[in-house]
Enzyme design. Structure first.
Site, PDB file in Angstrom:
ATOM      1  N   ARG A 640      38.534  37.135  39.730  1.00  0.00           N
ATOM      2  CA  ARG A 640      37.378  36.244  39.613  1.00  0.00           C
ATOM      3  C   ARG A 640      37.783  34.806  39.907  1.00  0.00           C
ATOM      4  NH1 ARG A 640      34.186  34.450  34.277  1.00  0.00           N
ATOM      5  NH2 ARG A 640      32.327  33.618  35.269  1.00  0.00           N
ATOM      6  N   ILE A 641      36.992  34.115  40.679  1.00  0.00           N
ATOM      7  CA  ILE A 641      37.261  32.730  41.062  1.00  0.00           C
ATOM      8  C   ILE A 641      36.414  31.809  40.202  1.00  0.00           C
ATOM      9  CG2 ILE A 641      37.205  31.056  42.934  1.00  0.00           C
ATOM     10  CD1 ILE A 641      39.320  33.304  43.195  1.00  0.00           C
ATOM     11  N   VAL A 715      46.431  31.807  41.514  1.00  0.00           N
ATOM     12  CA  VAL A 715      46.300  31.418  42.918  1.00  0.00           C
ATOM     13  C   VAL A 715      47.319  30.355  43.341  1.00  0.00           C
ATOM     14  CG1 VAL A 715      43.841  31.960  42.911  1.00  0.00           C
ATOM     15  CG2 VAL A 715      44.572  29.614  42.432  1.00  0.00           C
ATOM     16  N   GLU A 717      50.645  30.087  43.543  1.00  0.00           N
ATOM     17  CA  GLU A 717      51.902  30.337  44.243  1.00  0.00           C
ATOM     18  C   GLU A 717      51.801  31.343  45.373  1.00  0.00           C
ATOM     19  OE1 GLU A 717      55.230  30.118  40.909  1.00  0.00           O
ATOM     20  OE2 GLU A 717      53.274  30.620  40.070  1.00  0.00           O
TER      21      GLU A 717
END
Length: 753
Positions: A640-641, A715, A717
């Site tokens: 989920r963003i 998100v 790396e």
């Protein structure tokens, strides 16, 4: 106020409009207008300035320091050397878990690397302390420095990275290679790299009796408080760290280091505040780096291009006195299907500062080699690199057989390839040129990063005016945590984000966990979610137990939270605002605190990773061999963003760092002396805008029901892990020259053009 007891009243929270929206950074205006206060911006009354004297040799001992000359200089207050350094409560040569390293704090006159602290000068002004440091005029008894493969000391490490085993094996490697139709074997070298955050490591230390306040950049506030307390023999609650802003960290600011400990010690010794800010050159040594690796990969494939065996061996450089080994070979454990996988590591002791976690530790170096090796294996099979990866797609975690908690890598391949135009790529190299006659090449790499979770806590306060305060001791080092965590808070409380105040960056707040491992939003965010729901449950208890409330008696059926109001679950015509509930209860606020940790059963049952695919285009001058990355397209699936604007920013940063890794970034060591020859931002090359004219990040939808209640993966790396190999593979496709050493240099290809 103490947190309230949480009632069992069921709360059905409906997602608000905040999470998932591309909101701008809450701290953006402060930063661009210069109003953000970083550690070294603090100037308390009676402030003294400390300057570290750094060793100019890599191995040996300090035989003399002209302390008298330094102390005679006007404005110099004190000089601390091994001869007069006050004692510490914790032995600096003893590691301190979980991220403890041995540190140099003037425990003796031994020198183990260039830039090791050998003295500390404190002055009334920075200029006085700097001049006093120069007057010390150190004398040395030097020994031959261990600087590389020719004279470094090989050894078998007990572990690699942060506690990983040095060897992991599944299946029979030699049998898999013996029965392979093709065997690809090659050696790869990755360079030492240094974090080079814009903000140097700094501290302003102030003692009040046995209490100390530290203004310093920290990625791990609560953990650091406990560590500093151990060094100074005081309770952890007596250490307060203020770290509202960090000018970059990349892993280095989660680790204690010698210069900062010495500055805190000086402040206690002199009973005055002391400020220390490392100059750029001194950031090459005592504060960690990405260690050099020498890697060998063997891949066996059958007649249909399926991998029969994958053997990844890495030799990693570390210091002579500590044991952080880049876990590069472990990059091959979880990505491609193979009946036999062996990842093993060996250490090489050199006279360097101890390496440490640096953005995608292990994955960055290991995937750089693995993704080139995969292209070489595809070439041996006569297959397109994307088709070869799809032929070896892992439906479950290789070796363990665990199902993935979610995996949309196929979709990443498909969407990235479509937007890049991969189907138009000729299989053979040197087949494309642009209108200027430059050689054009296309390459790709798979991106992968795990989804760790750190224990974290948070506190949520619903206030009588309808607003909320959410608190957690997290860290925003540029990734946008202030904004993303506030969005999670707003959703957890069913409020508009402009009604939620987020307090962070202070160690006295509930422990927000570690801002590292791409886990901060998931860890602190889940704690915030739990605290918000607990606060709503307490509010619901007040309403449903109050005969004057329209929600009275709804304790069993529960209530729904939406837009700052509670609604009966069985009759949404009956509702009440948070403010009205508190006003009638004559309460100014309700408070709840909660923690979050990953469900052990879910972690044991599932493999948890973010996935992605990066496609690169390079253009190469056939006369000069000059390489330009003209396009980067990355497609990523990370659950989920919370904020797509911030997520794209992180993907951009990762891919740009990948371009830096592939073509620019390297610390160059003088093999005779052990000195780093480019310890500055003029000659330690990193990309500028002209180096990355086109970067595109595609957010591939993905739902994960197991990784955490929010469904969030990391998100920060992953973007670097596919990009390095993609660029190297594009260089081969443009030139026909396979380069296995990073960064790729002009001389690696110009002779073959």
């Amino acid at each position: 106020m103490s947190p309230e007891a949480v009632s069992p009243t069921p709360i059905h929270r409906r997602h608000g409009s905040s999470a998932g929206q591309p909101l701008t950074r809450r701290d953006g205006v402060l930063k661009v207008t210069g109003r953000a206060t970083y550690a070294a911006d603090n100037n308390p009354e009676s402030l003294l300035y400390a300057v570290t004297v750094a060793s100019r040799i890599a191995r040996g001992r300090v035989t003399a320091l002209d302390v008298a000359a330094a102390k005679a200089h006007p404005g110099v207050v004190e000089v601390i050397t091994p001869a007069n350094r006050p004692p510490l409560a914790h032995d600096p040569d003893e590691k301190m878990p979980p991220f403890g390293f041995r540190v140099e704090v003037l425990q003796d006159d031994t020198v183990r690397y260039v830039n090791q602290p050998i003295a500390l000068v404190i002055g009334e002004t920075l200029e006085a302390a700097t001049e006093g440091a120069a007057l010390l005029d150190p004398q040395y008894e030097a020994e031959t420095a261990l600087t590389g493969l020719n004279n470094g000391q090989r050894y078998a490490p007990q572990g690699v990275g942060v506690g990983a085993p040095p060897r992991t094996a599944f299946g029979d490697i030699e049998a898999g290679l013996a029965h392979a139709a093709h065997v690809m074997e090659a050696d790869y070298v990755t360079p030492p790299q240094y974090h080079n955050a814009m903000e140097p490591h700094a501290v302003v230390a102030r003692w009040d009796g046995d209490h100390v306040t530290l203004d310093m950049p920290s990625q791990a506030l609560a953990m650091s408080c406990a560590s500093y307390a151990a060094y100074f023999g005081i309770p952890a609650e007596n250490v307060v760290i203020r770290s509202p802003f960090l000018g970059g960290g990349f892993g280095s600011k989660a680790i204690l280091n010698g210069p900062q400990i010495l500055a805190i010690l000086a402040a206690r010794m002199l009973d005055r505040p002391v400020k220390l800010a490392l100059p750029r050159a001194q950031m090459y040594g005592p504060v960690g780096h990405r260690g050099r690796t020498w890697q060998t990969i063997r891949i066996g494939t059958d007649g249909e291009g399926r991998i029969t065996a994958l053997h990844h061996k890495s030799l990693g450089a570390t210091s002579t006195f500590d044991d952080f080994i880049e876990p590069a070979a472990n990059a091959s454990l979880t990505l491609y299907a193979s009946p036999a996988i062996l990842a093993e590591h060996e250490g090489l002791r050199l006279n360097v500062g101890t390496p440490g976690p640096m953005r995608a530790p292990g994955e960055a170096s290991g995937s750089a080699a693995l993704e080139v090796a995969m292209d070489e294996a595809a070439e041996a099979c006569g297959m397109d690199p994307l088709d070869f990866r799809l032929a070896n797609y892992a439906e479950v975690e290789p070796g363990t057989g665990k199902p993935f908690s979610s995996k949309a890598l196929r979709e990443c391949y498909a969407e990235g390839a479509r937007q890049f135009g991969w189907s138009n790529r000729p299989l053979a190299p040197r087949r494309m040129r642009d209108e200027n006659g430059y050689l054009v090449g296309w390459g790709m790499g798979t991106a992968l990063f795990p989804c760790p979770h750190f224990p974290a806590s948070a506190r949520a306060t619903l206030r009588a005016d309808g607003t909320a305060l959410v608190e957690t001791a997290g860290a925003d080092m540029g990734q946008g945590a202030w904004t993303a965590l506030a969005q999670v808070a707003a959703e957890s409380l069913s409020l508009d984000p402009d009604k939620v105040e987020l307090h962070s960056g202070l160690s006295t707040l509930p422990d927000g966990g570690v801002a590292g491992g791409s886990a901060h939003t998931a860890s602190a965010g889940t704690a915030i979610l739990n605290a918000g729901e607990a606060a709503l449950a307490r509010l619901g208890e007040l309403a449903t137990a109050d005969p004057a409330s329209p929600l009275y008696g709804a304790g069993n059926v529960g209530v729904v939270a939406r837009g700052g109001r509670l609604y009966r679950s069985d009759d949404e015509t009956r509702s009440e605002s948070y403010a009205d509930i508190l006003a009638r209860a004559r309460r100014s606020e309700v408070v709840a605190e909660a923690s979050a940790a990953r469900d052990p059963a879910s972690a044991e049952a599932h493999a948890m990773f973010s996935h992605g695919a990066v496609f690169a285009e390079v253009k190469i001058d056939p006369q000069l061999g000059q390489i330009r990355v003209s396009r980067l397209v990355g497609a990523f699936a990370a659950g989920r963003i919370v904020n797509p604007r911030l997520v794209r920013s992180q993907y951009y940063g990762g891919m740009i760092w990948g371009a830096s890794f592939a073509l620019l970034e390297e610390a160059v060591t003088d093999r005779r002396t052990g000195r780093i020859m480019n310890a500055d931002l003029a000659e330690y090359h990193v990309p500028v805008n002209a180096d990355v004219p086109s970067v595109e990040a595609i957010l591939v939808p993905e739902e994960d029901l197991y990784v955490n209640p929010l469904g969030i993966k990391g998100v920060g790396e992953i973007g670097i892990t596919g990009t390095v190999g993609a660029i190297a593979n594009a260089v081969w496709h443009a030139t026909g020259v396979r380069v296995r050493r990073f960064p790729i240099r002009l001389e690696d290809i110009v002779g073959a053009l």
